[in-house]
Motif scaffolding. Structure first.
Motif, PDB file in Angstrom:
ATOM      1  N   LEU A  41     -12.160  21.089   4.974  1.00 43.23           N
ATOM      2  CA  LEU A  41     -13.533  21.451   5.333  1.00 43.23           C
ATOM      3  C   LEU A  41     -14.077  20.490   6.382  1.00 43.23           C
ATOM      4  CD1 LEU A  41     -16.270  22.924   4.952  1.00 43.23           C
ATOM      5  CD2 LEU A  41     -16.714  21.334   3.064  1.00 43.23           C
ATOM      6  N   TYR A  42     -13.915  19.188   6.154  1.00 41.76           N
ATOM      7  CA  TYR A  42     -14.430  18.203   7.093  1.00 41.76           C
ATOM      8  C   TYR A  42     -13.750  18.323   8.459  1.00 41.76           C
ATOM      9  CZ  TYR A  42     -16.577  16.013   3.016  1.00 41.76           C
ATOM     10  OH  TYR A  42     -17.315  15.767   1.896  1.00 41.76           O
ATOM     11  N   ILE A  43     -12.452  18.482   8.476  1.00 38.47           N
ATOM     12  CA  ILE A  43     -11.712  18.626   9.744  1.00 38.47           C
ATOM     13  C   ILE A  43     -12.201  19.877  10.479  1.00 38.47           C
ATOM     14  CG2 ILE A  43      -9.421  19.032  10.754  1.00 38.47           C
ATOM     15  CD1 ILE A  43      -9.807  16.142   9.726  1.00 38.47           C
ATOM     16  N   HIS A  44     -12.387  20.966   9.749  1.00 44.24           N
ATOM     17  CA  HIS A  44     -12.880  22.220  10.332  1.00 44.24           C
ATOM     18  C   HIS A  44     -14.255  22.022  10.987  1.00 44.24           C
ATOM     19  CE1 HIS A  44     -13.587  26.501  10.848  1.00 44.24           C
ATOM     20  NE2 HIS A  44     -14.751  26.349  10.225  1.00 44.24           N
ATOM     21  N   LEU A  45     -15.068  21.138  10.406  1.00 46.09           N
ATOM     22  CA  LEU A  45     -16.409  20.892  10.943  1.00 46.09           C
ATOM     23  C   LEU A  45     -16.408  19.879  12.094  1.00 46.09           C
ATOM     24  CD1 LEU A  45     -18.469  20.878   7.635  1.00 46.09           C
ATOM     25  CD2 LEU A  45     -18.505  22.607   9.440  1.00 46.09           C
ATOM     26  N   GLY A  46     -15.247  19.290  12.399  1.00 43.98           N
ATOM     27  CA  GLY A  46     -15.157  18.378  13.533  1.00 43.98           C
ATOM     28  C   GLY A  46     -14.970  16.915  13.190  1.00 43.98           C
ATOM     29  N   PHE A  47     -14.819  16.580  11.920  1.00 42.57           N
ATOM     30  CA  PHE A  47     -14.537  15.198  11.541  1.00 42.57           C
ATOM     31  C   PHE A  47     -13.109  14.846  11.932  1.00 42.57           C
ATOM     32  CE2 PHE A  47     -18.218  15.999   8.971  1.00 42.57           C
ATOM     33  CZ  PHE A  47     -18.796  14.769   8.714  1.00 42.57           C
ATOM     34  N   LYS A  48     -12.890  13.586  12.247  1.00 42.78           N
ATOM     35  CA  LYS A  48     -11.559  13.084  12.617  1.00 42.78           C
ATOM     36  C   LYS A  48     -11.146  11.988  11.644  1.00 42.78           C
ATOM     37  CE  LYS A  48     -11.626  15.183  16.751  1.00 42.78           C
ATOM     38  NZ  LYS A  48     -11.555  16.601  16.593  1.00 42.78           N
ATOM     39  N   VAL A  49      -9.848  11.969  11.318  1.00 44.75           N
ATOM     40  CA  VAL A  49      -9.302  10.931  10.439  1.00 44.75           C
ATOM     41  C   VAL A  49      -9.209   9.626  11.216  1.00 44.75           C
ATOM     42  CG1 VAL A  49      -7.315  10.212   9.047  1.00 44.75           C
ATOM     43  CG2 VAL A  49      -8.002  12.627   9.088  1.00 44.75           C
ATOM     44  N   MET A  50      -9.788   8.565  10.631  1.00 43.79           N
ATOM     45  CA  MET A  50      -9.805   7.257  11.283  1.00 43.79           C
ATOM     46  C   MET A  50      -8.812   6.289  10.655  1.00 43.79           C
ATOM     47  SD  MET A  50     -11.996   8.132  13.458  1.00 43.79           S
ATOM     48  CE  MET A  50     -12.155   6.621  14.365  1.00 43.79           C
ATOM     49  N   GLY A  51      -8.316   6.605   9.459  1.00 49.22           N
ATOM     50  CA  GLY A  51      -7.389   5.719   8.768  1.00 49.22           C
ATOM     51  C   GLY A  51      -7.618   5.754   7.277  1.00 49.22           C
ATOM     52  N   ASP A  52      -6.947   4.858   6.577  1.00 48.39           N
ATOM     53  CA  ASP A  52      -7.061   4.784   5.120  1.00 48.39           C
ATOM     54  C   ASP A  52      -8.073   3.712   4.721  1.00 48.39           C
ATOM     55  OD1 ASP A  52      -5.138   6.734   4.903  1.00 48.39           O
ATOM     56  OD2 ASP A  52      -3.524   5.363   4.341  1.00 48.39           O
ATOM     57  N   GLN A  53      -8.657   3.892   3.544  1.00 48.73           N
ATOM     58  CA  GLN A  53      -9.623   2.936   3.005  1.00 48.73           C
ATOM     59  C   GLN A  53      -9.455   2.871   1.493  1.00 48.73           C
ATOM     60  OE1 GLN A  53     -12.132   0.882   4.365  1.00 48.73           O
ATOM     61  NE2 GLN A  53     -12.256   0.199   2.255  1.00 48.73           N
ATOM     62  N   ALA A  54      -9.257   1.673   0.976  1.00 44.85           N
ATOM     63  CA  ALA A  54      -9.180   1.467  -0.477  1.00 44.85           C
ATOM     64  C   ALA A  54     -10.589   1.430  -1.050  1.00 44.85           C
ATOM     65  CB  ALA A  54      -8.457   0.162  -0.781  1.00 44.85           C
ATOM     66  N   LEU A  55     -10.736   1.937  -2.270  1.00 43.45           N
ATOM     67  CA  LEU A  55     -12.008   1.857  -2.980  1.00 43.45           C
ATOM     68  C   LEU A  55     -11.733   1.881  -4.471  1.00 43.45           C
ATOM     69  CD1 LEU A  55     -15.099   1.716  -2.835  1.00 43.45           C
ATOM     70  CD2 LEU A  55     -15.117   4.213  -2.878  1.00 43.45           C
ATOM     71  N   LEU A  56     -11.982   0.761  -5.126  1.00 41.58           N
ATOM     72  CA  LEU A  56     -11.834   0.611  -6.571  1.00 41.58           C
ATOM     73  C   LEU A  56     -10.517   1.171  -7.114  1.00 41.58           C
ATOM     74  CD1 LEU A  56     -15.501   1.295  -7.638  1.00 41.58           C
ATOM     75  CD2 LEU A  56     -14.272  -0.859  -7.871  1.00 41.58           C
ATOM     76  N   GLY A  57      -9.442   0.784  -6.483  1.00 46.97           N
ATOM     77  CA  GLY A  57      -8.125   1.151  -6.978  1.00 46.97           C
ATOM     78  C   GLY A  57      -7.567   2.444  -6.416  1.00 46.97           C
ATOM     79  N   GLY A  58      -8.356   3.185  -5.670  1.00 47.20           N
ATOM     80  CA  GLY A  58      -7.871   4.427  -5.064  1.00 47.20           C
ATOM     81  C   GLY A  58      -7.769   4.272  -3.563  1.00 47.20           C
ATOM     82  N   VAL A  59      -6.941   5.107  -2.953  1.00 45.59           N
ATOM     83  CA  VAL A  59      -6.828   5.099  -1.497  1.00 45.59           C
ATOM     84  C   VAL A  59      -7.384   6.425  -0.982  1.00 45.59           C
ATOM     85  CG1 VAL A  59      -5.284   4.922   0.490  1.00 45.59           C
ATOM     86  CG2 VAL A  59      -4.814   3.589  -1.567  1.00 45.59           C
ATOM     87  N   HIS A  60      -8.294   6.302  -0.043  1.00 42.10           N
ATOM     88  CA  HIS A  60      -8.969   7.461   0.534  1.00 42.10           C
ATOM     89  C   HIS A  60      -8.738   7.481   2.036  1.00 42.10           C
ATOM     90  CE1 HIS A  60     -11.017   6.422  -3.188  1.00 42.10           C
ATOM     91  NE2 HIS A  60     -11.421   7.669  -3.258  1.00 42.10           N
ATOM     92  N   GLU A  61      -9.027   8.617   2.640  1.00 40.13           N
ATOM     93  CA  GLU A  61      -8.995   8.700   4.091  1.00 40.13           C
ATOM     94  C   GLU A  61     -10.421   8.560   4.604  1.00 40.13           C
ATOM     95  OE1 GLU A  61      -5.838  11.367   5.993  1.00 40.13           O
ATOM     96  OE2 GLU A  61      -6.248  12.347   4.068  1.00 40.13           O
ATOM     97  N   HIS A  62     -10.578   7.729   5.629  1.00 40.85           N
ATOM     98  CA  HIS A  62     -11.873   7.528   6.270  1.00 40.85           C
ATOM     99  C   HIS A  62     -11.966   8.523   7.425  1.00 40.85           C
ATOM    100  CE1 HIS A  62     -14.567   4.842   8.941  1.00 40.85           C
ATOM    101  NE2 HIS A  62     -15.314   5.625   8.189  1.00 40.85           N
ATOM    102  N   LEU A  63     -12.979   9.369   7.383  1.00 38.05           N
ATOM    103  CA  LEU A  63     -13.207  10.360   8.440  1.00 38.05           C
ATOM    104  C   LEU A  63     -14.530  10.072   9.121  1.00 38.05           C
ATOM    105  CD1 LEU A  63     -11.162  11.806   6.435  1.00 38.05           C
ATOM    106  CD2 LEU A  63     -12.128  13.924   7.250  1.00 38.05           C
TER     107      LEU A  63
END
Length: 187
Positions: free
Chosen positions: A159-181
């Motif tokens: 959904l975010y990519i479809h709206l024009g967000f771009k992946v900037m890299g990975d980000q850890a948060l409280l033990g999980g790994v997320h993608e920063h867009l």
């Protein structure tokens, strides 16, 4: 209809925050496996101002009197200031000992949570909330909107990519790994 959240929306907002972050992360922040403890925690902070989970940082989608969805965002430069009352409370009252990583930074208007209640999903509400939030960010002078998306949630990322967000890299948060867009607003 999209409108700014109000203190009376706090019970519905708390439910949506748990839906957005998932029970595991909410339990970690509440320092309790009891979902009711987490709900009470987020309801408390959603009804107040001056914190990251405040109604003042939230747009809601309301149908008649029911809050069906919400999007929460704030200036990334204010993360420490907005996080401080929440962490103080969770540490002093709930025994939370974690140290959350910085999930945003100055120069970014940060989408902290987005959720639509299950009964209302698939109707384009999330897309409308994101679009309204992008307009709000531009109106108050921001040029970049960012968020973290869980790597286990490809539907949200799509959904975010479809709206024009771009992946900037990975980000850890409280033990999980997320993608920063990020989404870059036109000047």
């Amino acid at each position: 209809m999209i409108r700014p959240a109000q203190p009376a929306d706090a019970p519905a907002i708390a439910q949506l925050i748990l839906l957005a972050m998932g029970d595991a992360l909410a339990a970690k922040l509440a320092n309790s496996p009891d979902r009711e403890v987490a709900l009470q925690l987020f309801e408390r902070f959603a009804a107040q101002t001056g914190n990251q989970y405040s109604y003042s940082n939230i747009l809601v989608w309301a149908q008649q009197a029911e809050v069906c969805g919400m999007i929460m965002a704030y200036n990334g430069a204010q993360l420490d200031e907005l996080r401080k009352p929440f962490l103080h409370y969770t540490r002093s009252r709930l025994g939370f000992t974690g140290q959350p990583e910085d999930e945003t930074q100055p120069g970014e208007y940060y989408i902290d949570c987005l959720a639509v209640s299950p009964a209302h999903q698939g109707k384009g509400i999330a897309k409308k909330l994101i679009t309204a939030l992008l307009e709000r960010a531009a109106a108050i002078g921001h040029h970049t909107v960012g968020l973290l998306v869980n790597k286990g949630n490809p539907k949200a990322k799509k959904l975010y990519i479809h709206l024009g967000f771009k992946v900037m890299g990975d980000q850890a948060l409280l033990g999980g790994v997320h993608e920063h867009l990020q989404y870059h607003l036109e000047a």
